[in-house]
Design a protein around this motif. Structure first.
Motif, mmCIF file in Angstrom:
data_model
loop_
_atom_site.group_PDB
_atom_site.id
_atom_site.type_symbol
_atom_site.label_atom_id
_atom_site.label_comp_id
_atom_site.label_asym_id
_atom_site.label_seq_id
_atom_site.Cartn_x
_atom_site.Cartn_y
_atom_site.Cartn_z
ATOM 1 N N GLY A 142 0.652 -1.169 -0.078
ATOM 2 C CA GLY A 142 0.246 0.722 0.357
ATOM 3 C C GLY A 142 0.430 1.180 -0.008
ATOM 4 N N HIS A 143 1.870 1.445 -0.151
ATOM 5 C CA HIS A 143 2.740 2.156 -0.616
ATOM 6 C C HIS A 143 3.371 3.112 -1.881
ATOM 7 N N SER A 144 3.047 3.886 -1.897
ATOM 8 C CA SER A 144 3.366 5.184 -2.980
ATOM 9 C C SER A 144 4.708 5.958 -2.501
ATOM 10 N N ILE A 145 4.359 6.975 -3.966
ATOM 11 C CA ILE A 145 5.014 7.938 -4.220
ATOM 12 C C ILE A 145 4.349 8.628 -3.421
ATOM 13 N N ASP A 146 3.540 9.032 -3.155
ATOM 14 C CA ASP A 146 2.608 10.282 -3.028
ATOM 15 C C ASP A 146 2.309 9.725 -1.287
ATOM 16 N N GLU A 147 2.685 8.824 -0.720
ATOM 17 C CA GLU A 147 2.165 8.491 0.417
ATOM 18 C C GLU A 147 2.088 9.423 1.736
ATOM 19 N N ASN A 148 3.567 10.097 1.480
ATOM 20 C CA ASN A 148 4.157 10.630 2.349
ATOM 21 C C ASN A 148 5.611 11.523 1.699
ATOM 22 N N LEU A 149 6.467 12.624 2.609
ATOM 23 C CA LEU A 149 7.348 12.803 2.108
ATOM 24 C C LEU A 149 8.863 11.700 2.310
ATOM 25 N N PHE A 150 8.446 10.853 3.135
ATOM 26 C CA PHE A 150 9.031 10.292 3.086
ATOM 27 C C PHE A 150 9.388 9.097 1.654
ATOM 28 N N TYR A 151 8.272 8.386 1.144
ATOM 29 C CA TYR A 151 8.403 7.589 0.430
ATOM 30 C C TYR A 151 8.260 7.937 -0.875
ATOM 31 N N GLY A 152 7.963 9.603 -1.222
ATOM 32 C CA GLY A 152 8.558 10.369 -2.230
ATOM 33 C C GLY A 152 9.574 10.774 -2.269
ATOM 34 N N TYR A 153 10.475 10.702 -1.445
ATOM 35 C CA TYR A 153 11.747 11.179 -1.747
ATOM 36 C C TYR A 153 12.821 9.936 -1.762
ATOM 37 N N TYR A 154 11.938 8.688 -1.098
ATOM 38 C CA TYR A 154 11.967 7.257 -1.487
ATOM 39 C C TYR A 154 12.328 6.591 -3.298
ATOM 40 N N PHE A 155 11.008 6.499 -3.250
ATOM 41 C CA PHE A 155 11.562 6.420 -4.823
ATOM 42 C C PHE A 155 11.873 7.125 -5.390
ATOM 43 N N ILE A 156 11.639 8.608 -5.738
ATOM 44 C CA ILE A 156 12.368 9.193 -6.435
ATOM 45 C C ILE A 156 14.253 9.078 -6.285
ATOM 46 N N GLY A 157 14.546 9.234 -5.529
ATOM 47 C CA GLY A 157 16.148 8.584 -5.038
ATOM 48 C C GLY A 157 16.509 7.513 -5.116
ATOM 49 N N THR A 158 15.693 6.731 -4.997
ATOM 50 C CA THR A 158 15.952 4.890 -5.071
ATOM 51 C C THR A 158 15.973 4.921 -6.967
ATOM 52 N N ALA A 159 14.738 5.403 -7.615
ATOM 53 C CA ALA A 159 14.896 5.397 -9.553
ATOM 54 C C ALA A 159 15.716 6.069 -9.972
ATOM 55 N N LEU A 160 16.144 8.128 -8.823
ATOM 56 C CA LEU A 160 17.386 8.115 -10.280
ATOM 57 C C LEU A 160 18.469 7.240 -10.022
ATOM 58 N N HIS A 161 18.835 6.701 -8.695
ATOM 59 C CA HIS A 161 19.541 5.235 -8.782
ATOM 60 C C HIS A 161 19.718 4.487 -9.683
ATOM 61 N N LEU A 162 18.703 3.957 -9.589
ATOM 62 C CA LEU A 162 18.692 2.249 -10.839
ATOM 63 C C LEU A 162 18.702 3.244 -12.058
#
Length: 218
Positions: A142-162
């Motif tokens: 149930g987690h997504s990029i717009d869930e909260n600030l943490f998951y927003g930065y998590y998905f953006i940061g890890t996707a950029l690294h990927l």
């Protein structure tokens, strides 16, 4: 003086020819110690410095956001699967070691460089598959990029690294193809060093990103 009847079978077929001399000179030139210069090209180091500055800004933004919403970040951090992050860290560290050994093998002509570059590429592939599984598990939870600030930065940061990692895998494939050649020109050696330096960048970014997202407590 009696000639060896097997010399024609097991000797160097190019010995004493212009082509054989060219191969010998090129090989010796490539095996000379590379001292007093930066590996690769200046352009890759300018790119690496620029990329590090850009990611440093992202890291500072994440730390700042963590200080603003410590409860959210701490709760979200505990919902991550740390074993995936730890395995990916190990994969990239092993990959960096393999790259160093592969480039050294190319410089000395000792052989084994294609295998080492291939294993580095394999480490990258396992990282991608591992990350895909982790993303799938988080989304199913149930987690997504717009869930909260943490998951927003998590998905953006890890996707950029990927994205950086995939480019690094392409570089490793090119380096693998280059390393299979019997003789490497200066340009080919520089390309291998460029891809090696880029792989170390990918490794370094993850070594910072992993504790920042998975381990750092408020």
């Amino acid at each position: 003086m009696q000639q060896d009847p097997l010399a024609g079978l097991f000797g160097d077929p190019f010995q004493g020819t212009a082509r054989g001399e060219a191969i010998r000179i090129a090989t010796e030139k490539e095996r000379k110690p590379l001292k007093g210069r930066i590996p690769g090209e200046a352009g890759i180091w300018i790119f690496i410095i620029g990329d590090l500055i850009a990611f440093s800004i992202i890291f500072l933004v994440i730390v700042s956001a963590r200080m603003d919403e410590p409860e959210v970040f701490e709760a979200s951090r505990h919902s991550l699967h740390i074993e995936f992050g730890a395995l990916n860290t190990l994969l990239l560290l092993v990959g960096s070691l393999l790259v160093v050994r592969a480039i050294r093998a190319m410089r000395t002509g000792s052989g084994g460089a294609p295998l080492l570059f291939g294993l580095t590429w394999l480490c990258g592939l396992i990282f991608v598959v591992n990350k895909g599984i982790e993303y799938s598990m988080l989304i199913n939870d149930g987690h997504s990029i717009d869930e909260n600030l943490f998951y927003g930065y998590y998905f953006i940061g890890t996707a950029l690294h990927l994205f950086h990692l995939v480019i690094g895998m392409i570089g490793m494939f090119v380096a693998y193809r280059i390393s299979k050649r019997a003789v490497h020109t200066n340009r080919e050696m520089q390309l291998a060093e460029v891809f090696g330096a880029y792989w170390h960048l990918v490794d370094l970014l993850w070594v910072i990103l992993f504790p920042l997202l998975y381990l750092m407590r408020v």
